[in-house]
Design a protein around this motif. Sequence first.
Motif, PDB file in Angstrom:
ATOM      1  N   VAL A   1      -7.176  -0.019 -12.835  1.00 46.04           N
ATOM      2  CA  VAL A   1      -6.001  -0.101 -12.401  1.00 46.04           C
ATOM      3  C   VAL A   1      -5.943  -1.187 -11.761  1.00 46.04           C
ATOM      4  N   VAL A   2      -7.180  -1.045 -10.874  1.00 42.94           N
ATOM      5  CA  VAL A   2      -7.021  -2.318  -9.042  1.00 42.94           C
ATOM      6  C   VAL A   2      -6.753  -3.380  -9.125  1.00 42.94           C
TER       7      VAL A   2
ATOM      8  N   ASN B   1      -3.283   6.017  -9.487  1.00 45.43           N
ATOM      9  CA  ASN B   1      -3.585   5.893  -8.831  1.00 45.43           C
ATOM     10  C   ASN B   1      -4.172   4.028  -9.065  1.00 45.43           C
ATOM     11  N   PHE B   2      -3.486   3.331  -8.659  1.00 45.03           N
ATOM     12  CA  PHE B   2      -2.346   1.601  -8.295  1.00 45.03           C
ATOM     13  C   PHE B   2      -4.092   0.978  -7.490  1.00 45.03           C
TER      14      PHE B   2
ATOM     15  N   ILE C   1      -7.625  -5.753   3.293  1.00 37.59           N
ATOM     16  CA  ILE C   1      -6.773  -4.399   4.132  1.00 37.59           C
ATOM     17  C   ILE C   1      -6.673  -3.510   3.134  1.00 37.59           C
ATOM     18  N   LEU C   2      -6.675  -3.754   1.780  1.00 39.30           N
ATOM     19  CA  LEU C   2      -6.341  -2.570   0.502  1.00 39.30           C
ATOM     20  C   LEU C   2      -7.543  -1.762   0.210  1.00 39.30           C
ATOM     21  N   THR C   3      -8.326  -1.911   0.125  1.00 41.25           N
ATOM     22  CA  THR C   3      -9.711  -1.685  -0.614  1.00 41.25           C
ATOM     23  C   THR C   3     -11.144  -1.296  -0.378  1.00 41.25           C
TER      24      THR C   3
ATOM     25  N   SER D   1       0.987  -1.234  -0.186  1.00 41.00           N
ATOM     26  CA  SER D   1      -0.124  -0.126   0.101  1.00 41.00           C
ATOM     27  C   SER D   1       0.638   1.311  -0.136  1.00 41.00           C
ATOM     28  N   ALA D   2       1.545   1.123   0.905  1.00 42.41           N
ATOM     29  CA  ALA D   2       3.075   2.476   0.357  1.00 42.41           C
ATOM     30  C   ALA D   2       3.376   2.171  -0.489  1.00 42.41           C
ATOM     31  N   LEU D   3       3.734   1.605  -1.319  1.00 43.24           N
ATOM     32  CA  LEU D   3       4.605   1.364  -2.313  1.00 43.24           C
ATOM     33  C   LEU D   3       4.138   1.697  -3.463  1.00 43.24           C
ATOM     34  N   MET D   4       2.538   1.458  -3.327  1.00 43.33           N
ATOM     35  CA  MET D   4       1.917   1.961  -4.845  1.00 43.33           C
ATOM     36  C   MET D   4       1.352   3.938  -4.738  1.00 43.33           C
TER      37      MET D   4
END
Length: 289
Positions: free
Chosen positions: A152-153, A145-146, A232-234, A122-125
């Motif tokens: 793109v997600v 915006n990965f 976790i991410l989206t 998440s930090a890298l993207m």
Amino acid sequence: MQRRQARLAYAMVAPASLLILLIYIGPMIAVALASVTDYTLISDYWEWVGFDNYIRMFGDAQFKNALRNTAIYAAVFLPCAFIIPLWLAIAIQRRRQFRSFFEILYFMPVTSTLTAMALVWSALMDSRQGILNEWLGNFGLGPVNFLGSPEVVLFSLAGISVWAIIGFNMVLFIAGLTAIPRSLYDAARIDGADHPIDEFLRITWPALAPTSVFVAVTSSITAFKLFDTVAILTQGQPAHASEVFLYLTFLEGFEYFNMGYAAALSVFFLGVIFVFALIQTLLADRAAH
């Protein structure tokens, strides 16, 4: 004597059989029964509704969207999860120096907790301060915006999953390559197949058929099981573009409390995985033989 051996054999098998019954078979039966009820977590009262949950499922727009997202994700993930580890295994197999170093390097993501590594990704993207966008900027590209772009997600999530599974599949392919007798390659060179591509098509690929079947089936199951990185991410965002099948099942069961409908989604999910794996195994097995 034979009866005694038979009783001993049943006694030895009984603990494992009971464990499988309690952990796998029992919950599957419970989910199948719950799928034909209107059971919810906010009420003690429930009724048998037959196949109403399944009828509702095929008319649900969210269900169709989750199937579509899962299919797109799998279409991106599966080729990469097969081709990249195979290429790495062949490249590492031919090395004499630092072979163990590269094996450990590529296998390290398998030993990492994907939940923790998802936060690193998440930090890298990150679209503003992420290293990936900084690298793309060096080539005049981006920012991308990965995890926040609907277009793109799914590709970003597939990339994280490929990174996590490359090492495992690579080790499987290395084991398969190690089992191929060197005499086959020597015989092929005598017959004129001395080019690496000829060796791969005539010796390596046919001999790797059983390993390839196993990798294909396990990777397919992994593709359909996407959940943790989404949670976790989206959380299914943006605009439900990353809402895959298992995450939708989670939402229905534990956010909307529709356990009967969530159970129906789970039964459908298990059926799809079983049929897909069965067809893939039968076709690949036939081709291998």
